[in-house]
Design a protein around this motif. Structure first.
Motif, PDB file in Angstrom:
ATOM      1  N   VAL A 150      34.554  36.065  54.483  1.00  0.00           N
ATOM      2  CA  VAL A 150      35.024  36.927  53.416  1.00  0.00           C
ATOM      3  C   VAL A 150      35.877  36.065  52.493  1.00  0.00           C
ATOM      4  N   MET A 151      35.676  36.188  51.192  1.00  0.00           N
ATOM      5  CA  MET A 151      36.449  35.420  50.223  1.00  0.00           C
ATOM      6  C   MET A 151      37.348  36.351  49.426  1.00  0.00           C
ATOM      7  N   GLY A 152      38.530  35.859  49.107  1.00  0.00           N
ATOM      8  CA  GLY A 152      39.477  36.673  48.366  1.00  0.00           C
ATOM      9  C   GLY A 152      40.323  35.868  47.405  1.00  0.00           C
ATOM     10  N   TRP A 153      40.980  36.599  46.523  1.00  0.00           N
ATOM     11  CA  TRP A 153      41.970  36.030  45.609  1.00  0.00           C
ATOM     12  C   TRP A 153      43.298  36.740  45.813  1.00  0.00           C
ATOM     13  N   PHE A 154      44.372  35.963  45.849  1.00  0.00           N
ATOM     14  CA  PHE A 154      45.730  36.458  45.950  1.00  0.00           C
ATOM     15  C   PHE A 154      46.555  35.828  44.838  1.00  0.00           C
ATOM     16  N   GLU A 170      50.513  38.610  46.984  1.00  0.00           N
ATOM     17  CA  GLU A 170      49.857  39.903  47.006  1.00  0.00           C
ATOM     18  C   GLU A 170      48.348  39.778  46.831  1.00  0.00           C
ATOM     19  N   PHE A 171      47.648  40.737  47.399  1.00  0.00           N
ATOM     20  CA  PHE A 171      46.200  40.801  47.331  1.00  0.00           C
ATOM     21  C   PHE A 171      45.736  41.154  45.931  1.00  0.00           C
ATOM     22  N   VAL A 172      44.660  40.520  45.482  1.00  0.00           N
ATOM     23  CA  VAL A 172      44.070  40.800  44.174  1.00  0.00           C
ATOM     24  C   VAL A 172      42.653  41.350  44.307  1.00  0.00           C
ATOM     25  N   ALA A 173      41.775  40.613  45.003  1.00  0.00           N
ATOM     26  CA  ALA A 173      40.375  41.010  45.100  1.00  0.00           C
ATOM     27  C   ALA A 173      39.724  40.341  46.296  1.00  0.00           C
ATOM     28  N   ALA A 174      38.649  40.952  46.811  1.00  0.00           N
ATOM     29  CA  ALA A 174      37.894  40.396  47.930  1.00  0.00           C
ATOM     30  C   ALA A 174      36.416  40.707  47.766  1.00  0.00           C
ATOM     31  N   TYR A 230      39.388  45.737  45.251  1.00  0.00           N
ATOM     32  CA  TYR A 230      40.359  45.308  44.261  1.00  0.00           C
ATOM     33  C   TYR A 230      41.686  46.017  44.441  1.00  0.00           C
ATOM     34  N   ALA A 231      42.761  45.310  44.118  1.00  0.00           N
ATOM     35  CA  ALA A 231      44.059  45.948  44.021  1.00  0.00           C
ATOM     36  C   ALA A 231      44.057  46.921  42.851  1.00  0.00           C
ATOM     37  N   ASP A 232      44.795  48.017  42.988  1.00  0.00           N
ATOM     38  CA  ASP A 232      44.839  49.020  41.924  1.00  0.00           C
ATOM     39  C   ASP A 232      45.307  48.428  40.598  1.00  0.00           C
ATOM     40  N   PHE A 244      39.543  43.048  36.358  1.00  0.00           N
ATOM     41  CA  PHE A 244      39.123  41.831  37.054  1.00  0.00           C
ATOM     42  C   PHE A 244      37.816  42.078  37.792  1.00  0.00           C
ATOM     43  N   SER A 245      37.028  41.020  37.965  1.00  0.00           N
ATOM     44  CA  SER A 245      35.773  41.104  38.697  1.00  0.00           C
ATOM     45  C   SER A 245      35.589  39.861  39.558  1.00  0.00           C
ATOM     46  N   ILE A 246      35.350  40.061  40.855  1.00  0.00           N
ATOM     47  CA  ILE A 246      35.120  38.954  41.770  1.00  0.00           C
ATOM     48  C   ILE A 246      33.622  38.826  42.040  1.00  0.00           C
ATOM     49  N   SER A 247      33.151  37.594  42.159  1.00  0.00           N
ATOM     50  CA  SER A 247      31.751  37.333  42.472  1.00  0.00           C
ATOM     51  C   SER A 247      31.650  36.044  43.283  1.00  0.00           C
TER      52      SER A 247
END
Length: 127
Positions: A33-37, A46-50, A60-62, A68-71
């Protein structure tokens, strides 16, 4: 071991856009699983997206939902974060992160569960 190398940060005016990239080493990228913080000085990370292993699910964080869009591109060992309509409160160091899982549909990743972190890239949004 997995090494994560980020790029794409910079300075942008409010309302502008940036696209962050994170390239992973090795040949097991699709098992994570990949994510951005993100983290600002004096504040907790803090969490941003996964995004799930096969890119079928995202989370996504609220605070960034709709902007934002993760890919990810597993063939290139790369995860992206497209950031639009940026606000000054988005200013932070952004970190790429990976969590190993056998669950191909999981988007579960948190600060405490991350296996590998990138070095971080600075994003500054001016008003």
């Amino acid at each position: 071991q997995v090494q994560l190398v980020e790029s794409g940060g910079g300075l942008v005016q409010a309302g502008g856009s940036l696209r962050l990239s994170c390239v992973a080493s090795g040949r097991t990228f699709s098992r994570y699983v990949m994510g951005w913080f993100r983290q600002s000085p004096g504040k907790e990370r803090e969490f941003v997206a996964a995004i799930s292993r096969s890119a079928g699910r995202t989370n996504y964080a609220d605070s960034v939902k709709g902007r934002f869009s993760i890919s990810r591109d597993n063939a290139k060992n790369t995860v992206f974060l497209q950031m639009n309509s940026l606000k000054p409160e988005d200013t932070a160091v952004y970190y790429c992160a990976a969590r190993f899982t056998v669950d191909i549909v999981s988007v579960g990743i948190s600060v405490g569960s991350v296996d590998y972190w990138g070095q971080g890239t600075q994003v500054t949004v001016s008003s």
